[in-house]
Design a protein around this motif. Sequence first.
Motif, PDB file in Angstrom:
ATOM      1  N   GLU A   1      46.144  47.515  16.678  1.00  0.00           N
ATOM      2  CA  GLU A   1      45.138  47.929  15.691  1.00  0.00           C
ATOM      3  C   GLU A   1      45.006  49.451  15.712  1.00  0.00           C
ATOM      4  OE1 GLU A   1      40.396  47.092  14.642  1.00  0.00           O
ATOM      5  OE2 GLU A   1      41.398  45.980  16.249  1.00  0.00           O
TER       6      GLU A   1
ATOM      7  N   LYS B   1      42.692  46.603  24.689  1.00  0.00           N
ATOM      8  CA  LYS B   1      41.446  45.933  24.321  1.00  0.00           C
ATOM      9  C   LYS B   1      40.918  45.062  25.457  1.00  0.00           C
ATOM     10  CE  LYS B   1      42.759  45.599  19.431  1.00  0.00           C
ATOM     11  NZ  LYS B   1      42.998  44.682  18.290  1.00  0.00           N
ATOM     12  N   ASN B   2      41.752  44.840  26.461  1.00  0.00           N
ATOM     13  CA  ASN B   2      41.333  44.004  27.592  1.00  0.00           C
ATOM     14  C   ASN B   2      41.911  44.557  28.891  1.00  0.00           C
ATOM     15  OD1 ASN B   2      43.904  43.136  26.441  1.00  0.00           O
ATOM     16  ND2 ASN B   2      43.826  41.361  27.794  1.00  0.00           N
TER      17      ASN B   2
ATOM     18  N   ASN C   1      36.905  46.667  27.013  1.00  0.00           N
ATOM     19  CA  ASN C   1      37.629  46.907  25.766  1.00  0.00           C
ATOM     20  C   ASN C   1      37.701  48.420  25.566  1.00  0.00           C
ATOM     21  OD1 ASN C   1      38.502  47.248  23.098  1.00  0.00           O
ATOM     22  ND2 ASN C   1      37.541  45.337  22.443  1.00  0.00           N
TER      23      ASN C   1
ATOM     24  N   PHE D   1      39.671  50.117  23.734  1.00  0.00           N
ATOM     25  CA  PHE D   1      39.845  50.507  22.334  1.00  0.00           C
ATOM     26  C   PHE D   1      38.491  50.604  21.638  1.00  0.00           C
ATOM     27  CE2 PHE D   1      40.599  49.225  17.830  1.00  0.00           C
ATOM     28  CZ  PHE D   1      41.303  50.352  17.436  1.00  0.00           C
ATOM     29  N   GLU D   2      37.640  49.612  21.823  1.00  0.00           N
ATOM     30  CA  GLU D   2      36.304  49.642  21.228  1.00  0.00           C
ATOM     31  C   GLU D   2      35.519  50.850  21.724  1.00  0.00           C
ATOM     32  OE1 GLU D   2      32.989  46.819  22.479  1.00  0.00           O
ATOM     33  OE2 GLU D   2      33.572  45.996  20.533  1.00  0.00           O
TER      34      GLU D   2
ATOM     35  N   GLY E   1      45.031  50.487  19.471  1.00  0.00           N
ATOM     36  CA  GLY E   1      44.521  49.438  20.349  1.00  0.00           C
ATOM     37  C   GLY E   1      45.512  48.290  20.452  1.00  0.00           C
TER      38      GLY E   1
ATOM     39  N   GLU F   1      46.148  44.201  22.683  1.00  0.00           N
ATOM     40  CA  GLU F   1      45.765  43.209  23.674  1.00  0.00           C
ATOM     41  C   GLU F   1      46.922  42.983  24.635  1.00  0.00           C
ATOM     42  OE1 GLU F   1      44.571  39.877  21.249  1.00  0.00           O
ATOM     43  OE2 GLU F   1      42.461  40.470  21.358  1.00  0.00           O
TER      44      GLU F   1
END
Length: 200
Positions: free
Chosen positions: A12, A129-130, A139, A141-142, A169, A171
């Motif tokens: 992402e 992200k994880n 996360n 990325f968040e 981002g 996973e």
Amino acid sequence: MTTFLAYAGNFELHPKAGEAFEHLSPLLDGLKRIDFVLRVDDSSVNQGQMASDFDEQLEKALLARGAKPCDLRLPTEIPQELDFAFALSGRSVAVEIEKANREKILRDILKCHMYLHAGADFAIVGLPKNYSHSNGVWNLFEFGVQRFNECRAYGFGTTDKLGRILLLGYEQYAASTNRLLCTATRQEMRTEAAAQLKRT
């Protein structure tokens, strides 16, 4: 040393507008799965901290999709080492991967400004992200999106420079089970690494 096969997916981008997005999204949007290796060098040290070769595998994937190798030379007064660089349509891109520490993300954005100042046309910060650790899953990325948006909102960086930075981002999954990496999978890998250490 114990190794585990993993892969990255569900890529992402942020922001989804601006010069960096327009130039780089045709390359990055095509990323589907990147296999990489997780490594536990010593399960008895630093809670069995893991390292990976994700940055090397990401570089290979981008080159396979049409990017070109790029030797981005930084001035000696910039005491930073980027993870790698590539060129796309004649424009250079510096890449920084933050694999673990969310508190360093703001520093990574600053480093991107240094790379741009030194001559890079664009900069990418890769953020999982994880990211799993002993107390849960972060996360990154968040967290990076929040910090990036705050930079734009409060003038921490010029519009031109921030428009040439892109967050990527992704996973992370355990290849053996296709499960998202989490605290449980991390503990399983540490346990296996400790058992292998005892056998040697």
